[in-house]
Motif scaffolding. Structure first.
Motif, PDB file in Angstrom:
ATOM      1  N   GLU A  82     -69.244-109.794  24.829  1.00  0.00           N
ATOM      2  CA  GLU A  82     -67.824-109.428  24.760  1.00  0.00           C
ATOM      3  C   GLU A  82     -67.024-110.447  23.965  1.00  0.00           C
ATOM      4  O   GLU A  82     -66.142-110.074  23.180  1.00  0.00           O
ATOM      5  N   ALA A  83     -67.318-111.735  24.127  1.00  0.00           N
ATOM      6  CA  ALA A  83     -66.606-112.772  23.374  1.00  0.00           C
ATOM      7  C   ALA A  83     -66.886-112.640  21.879  1.00  0.00           C
ATOM      8  O   ALA A  83     -65.975-112.743  21.046  1.00  0.00           O
ATOM      9  N   ILE A  84     -68.138-112.404  21.524  1.00  0.00           N
ATOM     10  CA  ILE A  84     -68.499-112.219  20.111  1.00  0.00           C
ATOM     11  C   ILE A  84     -67.830-110.969  19.559  1.00  0.00           C
ATOM     12  O   ILE A  84     -67.299-110.980  18.438  1.00  0.00           O
ATOM     13  N   ASN A  85     -67.812-109.894  20.331  1.00  0.00           N
ATOM     14  CA  ASN A  85     -67.150-108.657  19.886  1.00  0.00           C
ATOM     15  C   ASN A  85     -65.654-108.854  19.674  1.00  0.00           C
ATOM     16  O   ASN A  85     -65.079-108.305  18.738  1.00  0.00           O
ATOM     17  N   ARG A  86     -65.009-109.633  20.530  1.00  0.00           N
ATOM     18  CA  ARG A  86     -63.574-109.913  20.343  1.00  0.00           C
ATOM     19  C   ARG A  86     -63.326-110.639  19.031  1.00  0.00           C
ATOM     20  O   ARG A  86     -62.407-110.317  18.289  1.00  0.00           O
ATOM     21  N   GLU A  87     -64.169-111.642  18.738  1.00  0.00           N
ATOM     22  CA  GLU A  87     -64.034-112.387  17.481  1.00  0.00           C
ATOM     23  C   GLU A  87     -64.269-111.472  16.278  1.00  0.00           C
ATOM     24  O   GLU A  87     -63.528-111.512  15.302  1.00  0.00           O
ATOM     25  N   ALA A  88     -65.308-110.648  16.350  1.00  0.00           N
ATOM     26  CA  ALA A  88     -65.616-109.738  15.241  1.00  0.00           C
ATOM     27  C   ALA A  88     -64.489-108.727  15.037  1.00  0.00           C
ATOM     28  O   ALA A  88     -64.121-108.426  13.902  1.00  0.00           O
ATOM     29  N   SER A  89     -63.926-108.219  16.116  1.00  0.00           N
ATOM     30  CA  SER A  89     -62.808-107.272  16.009  1.00  0.00           C
ATOM     31  C   SER A  89     -61.590-107.934  15.389  1.00  0.00           C
ATOM     32  O   SER A  89     -60.909-107.333  14.553  1.00  0.00           O
ATOM     33  N   ALA A  90     -61.312-109.167  15.776  1.00  0.00           N
ATOM     34  CA  ALA A  90     -60.173-109.889  15.198  1.00  0.00           C
ATOM     35  C   ALA A  90     -60.401-110.137  13.712  1.00  0.00           C
ATOM     36  O   ALA A  90     -59.471-109.996  12.903  1.00  0.00           O
ATOM     37  N   ASP A  91     -61.622-110.495  13.322  1.00  0.00           N
ATOM     38  CA  ASP A  91     -61.943-110.705  11.901  1.00  0.00           C
ATOM     39  C   ASP A  91     -61.780-109.409  11.111  1.00  0.00           C
ATOM     40  O   ASP A  91     -61.230-109.404  10.007  1.00  0.00           O
ATOM     41  N   ALA A  92     -62.275-108.307  11.661  1.00  0.00           N
ATOM     42  CA  ALA A  92     -62.171-107.011  10.975  1.00  0.00           C
ATOM     43  C   ALA A  92     -60.708-106.596  10.831  1.00  0.00           C
ATOM     44  O   ALA A  92     -60.301-106.086   9.788  1.00  0.00           O
ATOM     45  N   ARG A  93     -59.915-106.828  11.863  1.00  0.00           N
ATOM     46  CA  ARG A  93     -58.493-106.494  11.815  1.00  0.00           C
ATOM     47  C   ARG A  93     -57.785-107.325  10.749  1.00  0.00           C
ATOM     48  O   ARG A  93     -56.994-106.807   9.963  1.00  0.00           O
ATOM     49  N   ALA A  94     -58.098-108.616  10.686  1.00  0.00           N
ATOM     50  CA  ALA A  94     -57.468-109.491   9.689  1.00  0.00           C
ATOM     51  C   ALA A  94     -57.843-109.060   8.270  1.00  0.00           C
ATOM     52  O   ALA A  94     -56.987-109.034   7.375  1.00  0.00           O
ATOM     53  N   LEU A  95     -59.114-108.720   8.056  1.00  0.00           N
ATOM     54  CA  LEU A  95     -59.551-108.233   6.744  1.00  0.00           C
ATOM     55  C   LEU A  95     -58.802-106.964   6.373  1.00  0.00           C
ATOM     56  O   LEU A  95     -58.280-106.839   5.260  1.00  0.00           O
ATOM     57  N   ARG A  96     -58.744-106.040   7.287  1.00  0.00           N
ATOM     58  CA  ARG A  96     -58.057-104.767   7.027  1.00  0.00           C
ATOM     59  C   ARG A  96     -56.576-104.988   6.703  1.00  0.00           C
ATOM     60  O   ARG A  96     -56.040-104.376   5.781  1.00  0.00           O
ATOM     61  N   GLU A  97     -55.931-105.884   7.426  1.00  0.00           N
ATOM     62  CA  GLU A  97     -54.512-106.169   7.169  1.00  0.00           C
ATOM     63  C   GLU A  97     -54.320-106.829   5.806  1.00  0.00           C
ATOM     64  O   GLU A  97     -53.375-106.502   5.085  1.00  0.00           O
ATOM     65  N   ARG A  98     -55.217-107.757   5.416  1.00  0.00           N
ATOM     66  CA  ARG A  98     -55.108-108.399   4.095  1.00  0.00           C
ATOM     67  C   ARG A  98     -55.283-107.388   2.976  1.00  0.00           C
ATOM     68  O   ARG A  98     -54.522-107.376   2.005  1.00  0.00           O
ATOM     69  N   VAL A  99     -56.301-106.538   3.098  1.00  0.00           N
ATOM     70  CA  VAL A  99     -56.575-105.555   2.049  1.00  0.00           C
ATOM     71  C   VAL A  99     -55.443-104.535   1.978  1.00  0.00           C
ATOM     72  O   VAL A  99     -54.987-104.186   0.883  1.00  0.00           O
ATOM     73  N   THR A 100     -54.963-104.070   3.113  1.00  0.00           N
ATOM     74  CA  THR A 100     -53.850-103.111   3.128  1.00  0.00           C
ATOM     75  C   THR A 100     -52.620-103.720   2.473  1.00  0.00           C
ATOM     76  O   THR A 100     -51.970-103.079   1.635  1.00  0.00           O
ATOM     77  N   ALA A 101     -52.294-104.962   2.817  1.00  0.00           N
ATOM     78  CA  ALA A 101     -51.128-105.622   2.224  1.00  0.00           C
ATOM     79  C   ALA A 101     -51.288-105.763   0.715  1.00  0.00           C
ATOM     80  O   ALA A 101     -50.334-105.535  -0.047  1.00  0.00           O
ATOM     81  N   ALA A 102     -52.489-106.127   0.251  1.00  0.00           N
ATOM     82  CA  ALA A 102     -52.732-106.268  -1.190  1.00  0.00           C
ATOM     83  C   ALA A 102     -52.586-104.926  -1.901  1.00  0.00           C
ATOM     84  O   ALA A 102     -51.978-104.844  -2.976  1.00  0.00           O
ATOM     85  N   LEU A 103     -53.124-103.857  -1.308  1.00  0.00           N
ATOM     86  CA  LEU A 103     -53.017-102.528  -1.919  1.00  0.00           C
ATOM     87  C   LEU A 103     -51.573-102.048  -1.979  1.00  0.00           C
ATOM     88  O   LEU A 103     -51.132-101.509  -2.998  1.00  0.00           O
ATOM     89  N   VAL A 104     -50.836-102.232  -0.906  1.00  0.00           N
ATOM     90  CA  VAL A 104     -49.435-101.799  -0.872  1.00  0.00           C
ATOM     91  C   VAL A 104     -48.624-102.593  -1.887  1.00  0.00           C
ATOM     92  O   VAL A 104     -47.825-102.028  -2.649  1.00  0.00           O
TER      93      VAL A 104
END
Length: 116
Positions: A82-104
């Motif tokens: 669960e701890a590893i999954n939380r970290e991976a989810s946070a990393d995926a969310r941060a990546l998605r937010e960076r890419v979305t911001a760059a595209l917009v």
């Protein structure tokens, strides 16, 4: 293609009982399917086909970060998972937010029509 406001949340986190904080349900996104280049680079191209792209290198970025997993005393394998999954989810969310911001940002600068 209409770009959505990057300030609008793109994912929800919670389980049906509110206990499963690591569960992530993805909603539709403007992030296109990336190309995977040599060296671990992940390229997100402009969906309008203008040739612009945003590159990420998740492996290199992850190597630069230090991770600290918080585990209870007597942690079980489930707690570690669960701890590893939380970290991976946070990393995926941060990546998605960076890419979305760059595209917009690119779309607004390169493809916006002047007001008439």
């Amino acid at each position: 293609m209409a770009f959505e406001d990057p300030g609008v949340p793109r994912l929800r986190e919670s389980g049906s009982d509110g206990q499963d904080e690591h569960f992530t349900a993805w909603e539709p996104s403007i992030v296109p399917t990336p190309e995977f280049l040599a060296g671990g680079t992940v390229r997100f191209s402009c969906p309008r086909g203008c040739g612009w792209h945003h590159d990420e290198n998740p492996g290199l970025d992850a190597a630069m970060e230090s991770y600290r997993l918080v585990l209870p005393v007597g942690a079980t394998p489930q707690d570690v998972t669960e701890a590893i999954n939380r970290e991976a989810s946070a990393d995926a969310r941060a990546l998605r937010e960076r890419v979305t911001a760059a595209l917009v940002d690119h779309d607004q600068q390169a493809h916006s029509r002047p007001a008439a």
